[in-house]
Design a protein around this motif. Structure first.
Motif, PDB file in Angstrom:
ATOM      1  N   THR A 278      17.438   1.458  -8.061  1.00 20.72           N
ATOM      2  CA  THR A 278      17.495   2.834  -7.548  1.00 20.72           C
ATOM      3  C   THR A 278      16.614   3.764  -8.370  1.00 20.72           C
ATOM      4  O   THR A 278      15.890   4.604  -7.829  1.00 20.72           O
ATOM      5  CB  THR A 278      18.950   3.345  -7.549  1.00 20.72           C
ATOM      6  N   ARG A 279      16.662   3.609  -9.702  1.00 19.27           N
ATOM      7  CA  ARG A 279      15.819   4.451 -10.562  1.00 19.27           C
ATOM      8  C   ARG A 279      14.335   4.175 -10.310  1.00 19.27           C
ATOM      9  O   ARG A 279      13.507   5.094 -10.332  1.00 19.27           O
ATOM     10  CB  ARG A 279      16.173   4.219 -12.028  1.00 19.27           C
ATOM     11  N   ALA A 280      13.996   2.911 -10.079  1.00 18.62           N
ATOM     12  CA  ALA A 280      12.598   2.573  -9.799  1.00 18.62           C
ATOM     13  C   ALA A 280      12.150   3.168  -8.470  1.00 18.62           C
ATOM     14  O   ALA A 280      11.025   3.652  -8.339  1.00 18.62           O
ATOM     15  CB  ALA A 280      12.424   1.058  -9.794  1.00 18.62           C
ATOM     16  N   ASN A 281      13.029   3.163  -7.476  1.00 20.23           N
ATOM     17  CA  ASN A 281      12.675   3.686  -6.149  1.00 20.23           C
ATOM     18  C   ASN A 281      12.448   5.194  -6.159  1.00 20.23           C
ATOM     19  O   ASN A 281      11.716   5.719  -5.315  1.00 20.23           O
ATOM     20  CB  ASN A 281      13.755   3.321  -5.132  1.00 20.23           C
TER      21      ASN A 281
ATOM     22  N   ARG B 107       8.901   6.294  -6.253  1.00 16.68           N
ATOM     23  CA  ARG B 107       8.081   5.954  -5.081  1.00 16.68           C
ATOM     24  C   ARG B 107       8.394   6.854  -3.888  1.00 16.68           C
ATOM     25  O   ARG B 107       8.034   6.537  -2.754  1.00 16.68           O
ATOM     26  CB  ARG B 107       8.336   4.495  -4.702  1.00 16.68           C
ATOM     27  N   GLU B 108       9.042   7.967  -4.149  1.00 15.02           N
ATOM     28  CA  GLU B 108       9.614   8.769  -3.066  1.00 15.02           C
ATOM     29  C   GLU B 108       8.565   9.337  -2.112  1.00 15.02           C
ATOM     30  O   GLU B 108       8.763   9.343  -0.897  1.00 15.02           O
ATOM     31  CB  GLU B 108      10.460   9.906  -3.653  1.00 15.02           C
ATOM     32  N   ARG B 109       7.422   9.803  -2.642  1.00 18.73           N
ATOM     33  CA  ARG B 109       6.450  10.477  -1.769  1.00 18.73           C
ATOM     34  C   ARG B 109       5.922   9.529  -0.688  1.00 18.73           C
ATOM     35  O   ARG B 109       5.951   9.845   0.497  1.00 18.73           O
ATOM     36  CB  ARG B 109       5.281  11.019  -2.604  1.00 18.73           C
ATOM     37  N   ARG B 110       5.447   8.361  -1.099  1.00 18.48           N
ATOM     38  CA  ARG B 110       4.924   7.407  -0.115  1.00 18.48           C
ATOM     39  C   ARG B 110       6.041   6.797   0.723  1.00 18.48           C
ATOM     40  O   ARG B 110       5.835   6.451   1.891  1.00 18.48           O
ATOM     41  CB  ARG B 110       4.118   6.309  -0.822  1.00 18.48           C
ATOM     42  N   PHE B 111       7.242   6.705   0.140  1.00 16.97           N
ATOM     43  CA  PHE B 111       8.368   6.177   0.908  1.00 16.97           C
ATOM     44  C   PHE B 111       8.697   7.092   2.085  1.00 16.97           C
ATOM     45  O   PHE B 111       9.013   6.607   3.184  1.00 16.97           O
ATOM     46  CB  PHE B 111       9.598   6.013   0.009  1.00 16.97           C
ATOM     47  N   LEU B 112       8.637   8.396   1.878  1.00 18.31           N
ATOM     48  CA  LEU B 112       8.932   9.323   2.980  1.00 18.31           C
ATOM     49  C   LEU B 112       7.937   9.150   4.119  1.00 18.31           C
ATOM     50  O   LEU B 112       8.292   9.297   5.294  1.00 18.31           O
ATOM     51  CB  LEU B 112       8.922  10.762   2.464  1.00 18.31           C
TER      52      LEU B 112
ATOM     53  N   ASN C  34       6.036   0.394  -1.955  1.00 16.19           N
ATOM     54  CA  ASN C  34       6.666  -0.480  -2.954  1.00 16.19           C
ATOM     55  C   ASN C  34       8.160  -0.203  -3.111  1.00 16.19           C
ATOM     56  O   ASN C  34       8.768  -0.619  -4.108  1.00 16.19           O
ATOM     57  CB  ASN C  34       5.965  -0.390  -4.311  1.00 16.19           C
ATOM     58  N   TRP C  35       8.750   0.520  -2.139  1.00 15.74           N
ATOM     59  CA  TRP C  35      10.219   0.644  -2.130  1.00 15.74           C
ATOM     60  C   TRP C  35      10.808  -0.747  -2.008  1.00 15.74           C
ATOM     61  O   TRP C  35      10.290  -1.595  -1.277  1.00 15.74           O
ATOM     62  CB  TRP C  35      10.654   1.500  -0.933  1.00 15.74           C
ATOM     63  N   GLN C  36      11.883  -1.009  -2.750  1.00 21.24           N
ATOM     64  CA  GLN C  36      12.450  -2.349  -2.720  1.00 21.24           C
ATOM     65  C   GLN C  36      13.967  -2.341  -2.674  1.00 21.24           C
ATOM     66  O   GLN C  36      14.625  -1.355  -3.058  1.00 21.24           O
ATOM     67  CB  GLN C  36      11.976  -3.159  -3.933  1.00 21.24           C
TER      68      GLN C  36
END
Length: 498
Positions: free
Chosen positions: A283-286, A289-294, A164-166
Motif C-alpha cells: 500500500t505504501r509503495a502504491n 504511483r498515484e498520478r499515473r494510476f489515476l 506499476n500499481w500492484q
C-alpha cells in the motif's frame, strides 16, 4: 589513479603553502606526480591521453587463432572455456590453464567485432489501463517464519504496467487456484478491469499441445470471460515480454527485505499477521504511483460481476486404503467414506472434502508431487485389529504424530518382539485417537522419564487418572416477558369523519 578532487586539493594547498612537498602530502599524492600536475595546470579529466594501438606483449594465441576463429564462425554458440579446454588438450606443450582469462577476453573481442548479430530488444510504450500482468515469484529467501516455523511460499504479483500499481497475494504453489485468487483480489480491489490479462506459460494458465506450443486451460479462459478480459500470453522462453511484472518481482522482494530489517524480526504470529504486513508494504509503495494510476483507473471499464470462488472441483473415489489422490498427492480421509465418491474443492492452501453436499473435513494441501498426508485417526480403528500391517505400512512414519510417540515405540521395541511392540504401540495410538493426543503424550513423557515403557496399560491408567476439563455449562435462557401495555399510552382516540 589520481582524481580531479585530489588535484583541486593540490592546487589549493600549493597556493596557500607554496611548497610542493606539503601540497602533495595534503592531497595524498606522490611529490613527482604533484609536480607534474602543477606544471601542466590541468585536471586529470582535461588531459588527453594517447590512444595505444599496439600490444605491450605478444599474443600467445596468434598461431592458432585463424583455426579458432573459423570454429567460432561455424558454431557461434561455442563457449570460450570449452574451446580453450579443447585447445589445451590438443596442445598441452603450448598452453596452460592460467591463460584461460586471456583467451576469454580475446573471444569476447572477436564476438563484438566479427561475431554474428545479437537479438535486439525494443522498448515498448504502455497504454493506460490496457493490460494487467501476473507472475509468481518465490519468497523463501526472505526467511519468513510463522510461530517460529519456516514458511515456504510464493507471492502472486499482479501489476498494471503503465503505473506499476500492484496487488500481492500469498500462495503455496503456482496453481490455478492461486492465479484465480491473485487476479480476482486485484480487480475487485480496483473495481475496474483492463482489456487484457497477460501471464507467462505456467501450467496454471496453459497446457502443452505436444507440438512445442501451449494453449490456455479451459478453467483460465472461463475466469477471463467472467471478468471480461482477453487472455494473452508471452512467447515460450521469452520472459522479457512480461518485463514489467518480472522487474517488479525483484523490486518487491528488495522492498520487503528492507521493511523486515526495519521490523527487526522475520517471525509472525500467524499468516494473517504476515498478510497484514505485506499489505502495508504494498500500500505504501502504491501511494508513490498515484498520478499515473489515476490515469489507468479512468481508462478501465467498471467491474460488474460477482467474485468467483477460487477453487477447482474434482470428483474422486476413496480407496480401500482410506485415501484419496488429488493433484499427484495422497491424503487420508475417514474410513467410513471408503468406496464412496467425494467432491474435493481444491483451494491453493487447502482441500475441502464433501460428500452428498455435506462437508466432511478440510486438509492442508501439499506442495509438489508424490507426497502424502495421513492422519492416524482415520486408520487406527482398522489397524489396531490388524497389527501385523503396521511394520510394513507404506506411510508408517505418519503414525508417529510427535517425537514422543516415536520414542515410545522405540522403548516398546527394546522390551518386546516386533509383533508385541506393534500391538502395544497401536493400543497407545488408539487411546490417543479416542481420548486426546495431548493427554496421552503427557503420560508417555512421564513413563519414559521414569525409566521405560513395556505396554499400553500404564499409559491408560495415567490418562484415566488425569483430571479432565468438563465442558462449560450452557447458561439457562430466561424467557423475556414483553409488556405491551406500555404501548397503549401512545394511542389516542381519533375521530373519523364520515
Amino acid at each position: 589513479m589520481v582524481t580531479d578532487t585530489q588535484v583541486w586539493k593540490l592546487m589549493d594547498a600549493y597556493e596557500k603553502k607554496a611548497s610542493v612537498t606539503k601540497a602533495a602530502m595534503h592531497a595524498d599524492m606522490d611529490r613527482k606526480t604533484a609536480s607534474k600536475y602543477l606544471q601542466q595546470g590541468k585536471l586529470p579529466s582535461q588531459i588527453e591521453k594517447p590512444v595505444r594501438s599496439w600490444r605491450t606483449r605478444e599474443d600467445p594465441f596468434d598461431e592458432d587463432w585463424p583455426e579458432l576463429a573459423l570454429r567460432l564462425k561455424d558454431a557461434p554458440e561455442l563457449e570460450a572455456k570449452t574451446l580453450f579446454e579443447d585447445l589445451l588438450e590438443r596442445k598441452p606443450e603450448h598452453y596452460e590453464q592460467g591463460q584461460l582469462r586471456t583467451f576469454q577476453r580475446k573471444v569476447k573481442r572477436w564476438r563484438a567485432q566479427m561475431g554474428p548479430d545479437k537479438e535486439v530488444f525494443f522498448p515498448q510504450q504502455h497504454r493506460a489501463g490496457e493490460a494487467l500482468q501476473t507472475d509468481f515469484t518465490f519468497a523463501n529467501r526472505l526467511g519468513i517464519t510463522l510461530g517460529g516455523e519456516p514458511f515456504e511460499h510464493l507471492l502472486c504479483n499482479v501489476v498494471l504496467p503503465y503505473s506499476n500499481w500492484q496487488c500481492v497475494t500469498i500462495c503455496r504453489s503456482e496453481s490455478m487456484a492461486a492465479l484465480s485468487e491473485g487476479i480476482q483480489e486485484a480487480v475487485f480491489r480496483l473495481g475496474r478491469v483492463p482489456q487484457f490479462h497477460q501471464t507467462d506459460n505456467s501450467t496454471a494458465a496453459t497446457h502443452n499441445l505436444g507440438s512445442g506450443k501451449r494453449a490456455f486451460n479451459d478453467t483460465y479462459l472461463d475466469l477471463m470471460r467472467h471478468l471480461g478480459m482477453v487472455a494473452r500470453t508471452i512467447g515460450i522462453g521469452k520472459s522479457e515480454q512480461n518485463g514489467d511484472v518480472e522487474s517488479s518481482n525483484g523490486a518487491l522482494k528488495r522492498r520487503l527485505e528492507q521493511h523486515l530489517l526495519l521490523r527487526e524480526s522475520r517471525d509472525f504470529d500467524s499468516i494473517e499477521a504476515y498478510r497484514a504486513f505485506l499489505e502495508g508494504v504494498v500500500t505504501r509503495a502504491n501511494r508513490t504511483r498515484e498520478r499515473r494510476f489515476l490515469e489507468e483507473f479512468g481508462a478501465m471499464k467498471v467491474l460488474a460481476v460477482k467474485r468467483l470462488p477460487a477453487y477447482a472441483e474434482l470428483v474422486v473415489k476413496v480407496t480401500s486404503w482410506s485415501t484419496i489422490r488429488v493433484k499427484y498427492n495422497s491424503y487420508s480421509v475417514p474410513s467410513r467414506l471408503i468406496g464412496e465418491r467425494v467432491v474435493v474443492r481444491v483451494w491453493d492452501e487447502r482441500l475441502e472434502v464433501w460428500h452428498a453436499q455435506s462437508h466432511q473435513l478440510s486438509i492442508e494441501r501439499l506442495v509438489g508431487r508424490a507426497g502424502h498426508l495421513v492422519d492416524y485417526r482415520h486408520v487406527i480403528w482398522s489397524m489396531v485389529q490388524k497389527p501385523a500391517a503396521f511394520e510394513r505400512y507404506r506411510w508408517r512414519e505418519a503414525l508417529f504424530p510427535t517425537l514422543t510417540f516415536r520414542k515410545a515405540y522405540d522403548a516398546l521395541s527394546e522390551q518386546l518382539d516386533v509383533r508385541g511392540a506393534s500391538v502395544e504401540y497401536l493400543r497407545v495410538l488408539h487411546l490417543a485417537a479416542s481420548t486426546g493426543q495431548a493427554e496421552v503424550e503427557r503420560a508417555l513423557e512421564l513413563l519414559l522419564e521414569a525409566g521405560g515403557l513395556k505396554s499400553a496399560d500404564p499409559v491408560k491408567k495415567l490418562v484415566d487418572k488425569a483430571p479432565r476439563t468438563a465442558p462449560a455449562d450452557v447458561a439457562s435462557m430466561v424467557p423475556i416477558v414483553v409488556d405491551l401495555k406500555a404501548y397503549d399510552s401512545l394511542l389516542s382516540p381519533v375521530e373519523v369523519s364520515r
